[in-house]
Scaffold this motif. Structure first.
Motif, PDB file in Angstrom:
ATOM      1  N   ASP A 118       0.844  -1.196   0.000  1.00  9.65           N
ATOM      2  CA  ASP A 118       0.000   0.000   0.000  1.00  9.65           C
ATOM      3  C   ASP A 118       0.879   1.246   0.000  1.00  9.65           C
ATOM      4  O   ASP A 118       0.922   2.005   0.958  1.00  9.65           O
ATOM      5  CB  ASP A 118      -0.943   0.004   1.212  1.00  9.65           C
ATOM      6  N   TYR A 119       1.586   1.454  -1.116  1.00 13.18           N
ATOM      7  CA  TYR A 119       2.460   2.612  -1.230  1.00 13.18           C
ATOM      8  C   TYR A 119       1.659   3.907  -1.321  1.00 13.18           C
ATOM      9  O   TYR A 119       2.151   4.971  -0.957  1.00 13.18           O
ATOM     10  CB  TYR A 119       3.373   2.459  -2.450  1.00 13.18           C
ATOM     11  N   ARG A 120       0.435   3.822  -1.809  1.00  6.73           N
ATOM     12  CA  ARG A 120      -0.402   5.020  -1.891  1.00  6.73           C
ATOM     13  C   ARG A 120      -0.701   5.558  -0.499  1.00  6.73           C
ATOM     14  O   ARG A 120      -0.642   6.771  -0.267  1.00  6.73           O
ATOM     15  CB  ARG A 120      -1.707   4.711  -2.623  1.00  6.73           C
ATOM     16  N   LEU A 121      -1.024   4.667   0.430  1.00  2.00           N
ATOM     17  CA  LEU A 121      -1.287   5.102   1.799  1.00  2.00           C
ATOM     18  C   LEU A 121      -0.044   5.746   2.401  1.00  2.00           C
ATOM     19  O   LEU A 121      -0.130   6.787   3.062  1.00  2.00           O
ATOM     20  CB  LEU A 121      -1.734   3.918   2.657  1.00  2.00           C
ATOM     21  N   LEU A 122       1.116   5.139   2.163  1.00  2.00           N
ATOM     22  CA  LEU A 122       2.361   5.719   2.663  1.00  2.00           C
ATOM     23  C   LEU A 122       2.570   7.112   2.082  1.00  2.00           C
ATOM     24  O   LEU A 122       2.926   8.054   2.808  1.00  2.00           O
ATOM     25  CB  LEU A 122       3.541   4.817   2.291  1.00  2.00           C
TER      26      LEU A 122
END
Length: 208
Positions: free
Chosen positions: A75-79
């Protein structure tokens, strides 16, 4: 190719641009529609109307939805959203550091390409395409970017992300040996907020 054109493309246009047989092109285009990656519509070619105009041609265009697949799950988007939110609430020193980092990363992308002056503009297009910007010559001397690779985060934090985007492309131009001031903020609905002044002639909406 379809993703890089704002206007829908027909099977004939896709076949001519790729050199692939029309039946095979039609098969793959319809499969992409079936899986939700393209949208299909029907229209007659410009100037062909009325009796005898023939059946409308099936045309294909990119969808505006975003698809991300990771295996195993990531979940790189959340990061990214967490980091951008923290930066947005931080003081000017943090934002200045982000701008510097973006310019440095952009410069590294440009300088590592080792482009000579005659091939500089072509290299710029290649790097931008490779990073998902979908560049196209909107008018003589102006390169626009049809896609924002950071769209989902930019929608919530436009000022910060657009500033980062501008700094990244300024650095890219500098790394290629071009004038970083050729990058400018020019927001446009459904596209990247950054545009680039170039010396290219107009090839607007030409299938690629």
């Amino acid at each position: 190719m379809v993703a890089e054109n704002a206007a829908p493309l027909s099977r004939d246009e896709c076949a001519a641009a790729t050199g692939i047989a029309r039946p095979l092109v039609a098969y793959h285009l319809d499969k992409l529609v079936e899986h939700g990656l393209l949208e299909a519509s029907y229209a007659r070619p410009a100037g062909r109307n009325g009796p005898g105009a023939g059946r409308p041609a099936k045309r294909y265009q990119n969808v505006r939805r975003e698809f991300v697949v990771w295996a195993p799950a990531r979940d790189y988007r959340l990061l990214a959203e967490l980091l951008v939110r923290a930066a947005d609430e931080a003081d000017g020193e943090v934002k200045a550091a982000i701008t510097r980092a973006a310019r440095e990363v952009g410069y590294s992308l440009g300088s590592s390409a080792n482009a000579d002056p005659p091939g500089r503009e072509q290299t710029l297009h290649q790097i931008l395409r490779g990073r998902g910007y979908q560049p196209y010559q909107a008018e003589p001397g102006l390169l626009r970017l049809r896609n924002c690779p950071f769209h989902s985060v930019a929608a919530s934090y436009p000022e910060l992300v657009c500033g980062l985007n501008l700094a990244l492309i300024e650095g890219l131009l500098a790394g290629l040996g071009d004038n970083p001031e050729n990058a400018l903020l020019a927001p446009e609905e459904g596209a990247c907020c950054v545009a680039i002044r170039t010396s290219a002639t107009n090839d607007r909406e030409r299938p690629r």
